[in-house]
Design a protein around this motif. Sequence first.
Motif, short mmCIF file in Angstrom:
data_model
loop_
_atom_site.label_atom_id
_atom_site.label_comp_id
_atom_site.label_asym_id
_atom_site.label_seq_id
_atom_site.Cartn_x
_atom_site.Cartn_y
_atom_site.Cartn_z
N ALA A 303 0.83 -1.21 0.00
CA ALA A 303 0.00 0.00 0.00
C ALA A 303 0.86 1.25 0.00
CB ALA A 303 -0.93 -0.01 1.21
N LEU A 304 1.94 1.26 0.80
CA LEU A 304 2.86 2.40 0.81
C LEU A 304 3.51 2.58 -0.56
CD1 LEU A 304 4.61 1.95 4.27
CD2 LEU A 304 3.12 3.83 3.61
N ALA A 305 4.00 1.49 -1.14
CA ALA A 305 4.63 1.57 -2.46
C ALA A 305 3.64 2.01 -3.52
CB ALA A 305 5.24 0.21 -2.82
N SER A 306 2.38 1.58 -3.39
CA SER A 306 1.36 1.99 -4.34
C SER A 306 1.13 3.50 -4.27
CB SER A 306 0.06 1.24 -4.06
OG SER A 306 -0.97 1.69 -4.92
N GLY A 307 1.07 4.04 -3.05
CA GLY A 307 0.90 5.49 -2.92
C GLY A 307 2.07 6.26 -3.48
N ILE A 308 3.30 5.77 -3.27
CA ILE A 308 4.48 6.47 -3.76
C ILE A 308 4.53 6.45 -5.29
CG2 ILE A 308 7.00 6.40 -3.81
CD1 ILE A 308 6.87 5.31 -0.93
N THR A 309 4.26 5.29 -5.89
CA THR A 309 4.26 5.22 -7.35
C THR A 309 3.10 6.02 -7.95
OG1 THR A 309 3.06 3.11 -7.16
CG2 THR A 309 5.43 3.01 -7.49
N PHE A 310 1.97 6.09 -7.25
CA PHE A 310 0.87 6.92 -7.75
C PHE A 310 1.26 8.39 -7.73
CE2 PHE A 310 -3.18 9.20 -7.41
CZ PHE A 310 -3.88 8.62 -8.44
N ALA A 311 2.06 8.80 -6.74
CA ALA A 311 2.55 10.18 -6.72
C ALA A 311 3.41 10.46 -7.95
CB ALA A 311 3.33 10.44 -5.44
N GLY A 312 4.23 9.47 -8.37
CA GLY A 312 4.99 9.63 -9.59
C GLY A 312 4.10 9.82 -10.80
N TYR A 313 3.00 9.06 -10.84
CA TYR A 313 2.03 9.23 -11.93
C TYR A 313 1.45 10.64 -11.92
CZ TYR A 313 -2.78 9.22 -13.70
OH TYR A 313 -3.95 9.56 -14.30
#
Length: 449
Positions: A303-313
């Motif tokens: 979930a943390l990694a998903s939020g971080i990669t979504f910020a990149g998007y």
Amino acid sequence: ASQLLAALDERIDRSFQMLEQDLTSYESELSVRLNNMKTLELQGEELLQNLVNRIREELEEEEEYLDNPFDAQDSYPEESTNSVRPQLLQPTPVETPREPLPEPSSVPSPATAKAASQVQTGLVLALSSAVVLSLFNVCLRILIKGKNPRMVFGLFEFPGVVTPGFGNSLLILLMRLIVVMALMPILATFLYPSVWKDIRRLFESGDRALWGKVLGSAFFLFLSQVLIYLAIGNIPAGIAITIFFIYPIVTVLGSWILFGSRPSTVGFLAMLGITAGLILAGSPSFAVQAPGGGNVGVGVTAALASGITFAGYVLLTQMAAGKLHPIPFSLVNFAAIFVFSSLSLWVPLSDNFAPKIDQNVWPGLIVGGVVLGVLTLFSYLLNNFAIRFAGAALASVIGTLGPAMTALFGFIIINEKLQPVAILGMAVVTLSVAAMSVERIVAPQKKAS
């Protein structure tokens, strides 16, 4: 002399070829800029036309009111006593040299009433989009197997279709995108008829920088989707979506580094609130075994990694803003994610990352993919119209209800209970993200005043 002439002829040919390439490049760039100018011109004409129509309606209403103010006042009797519309949308008093008339400030013009009605409609649509997204998260949770079968609405048990894992998350994403890519072109054409012209110009432009941002944002969104599926498969959906909301912190810090957009005091306080809320929401998961027997560490990390990669998007999407309309941008994004998902499943993966599917569950997986794809398109459609009616800022405020609504539907549909500390953390995250969204609305108004 023949050799010299041949060499001279070769040099001239080479020069003309280079000149032709340069002219072709300049022509392509000039065509793109002219098309952008034409689009801006059409948008400006539409805005001016809407402004003229609104002014005309207000003037007509004002003339009718000045001719017979009592009839105009009787036509909206409820507005002066119990108005539910925002005060900013109320018309201001009109100064006139005629004899004193009853105060017209409580009588909204048709254009003002129409604008308020559109905002209310937009907020309802944004709320509906948040509801559909929450249902999507809960359906995904039901689709993934747990330690015990889940009781749906307290009526029947559903054992799930696939076990939680990276490869199975890829497969679910691909099944969902098959439905999305079958219906998204129709939906995109309905929402924005010029979508195919813009996509053709994108292919013809040869703008590598823009293509890099488009494909890069699609890749980050692809990773974010796979990781959030993995997270929802291991921890409660409400907790997973709450932890996913770390992305506003990463987005704000990234904007500060890349664009020099320093967050305000409210932004810093909101980031502290989000951090505290994430700690509160995630801590009970490590103290108590996650419902369904999932791997808590994998779920929280994903979930943390998903939020971080979504910020990149989000950051790459901001970089591409203004160069491509959001709807063709989304269509290209979905297509790229479909390709990434297909290639990831085509490449041989290790046993820990490869899909593990029982042949007997394919019908259930196909039905689940159809349900998830339809919910995705409904949410996209509702959110698009919500932004048109209420604006992106107000729609984003409603979008902050995602974690709370996911937890609520998880409790109603599959009786997924959360610890009180997790609920408190979810509330803190929701309020903090909402504060950031509201601050983005209020800041331009303060600058304008």
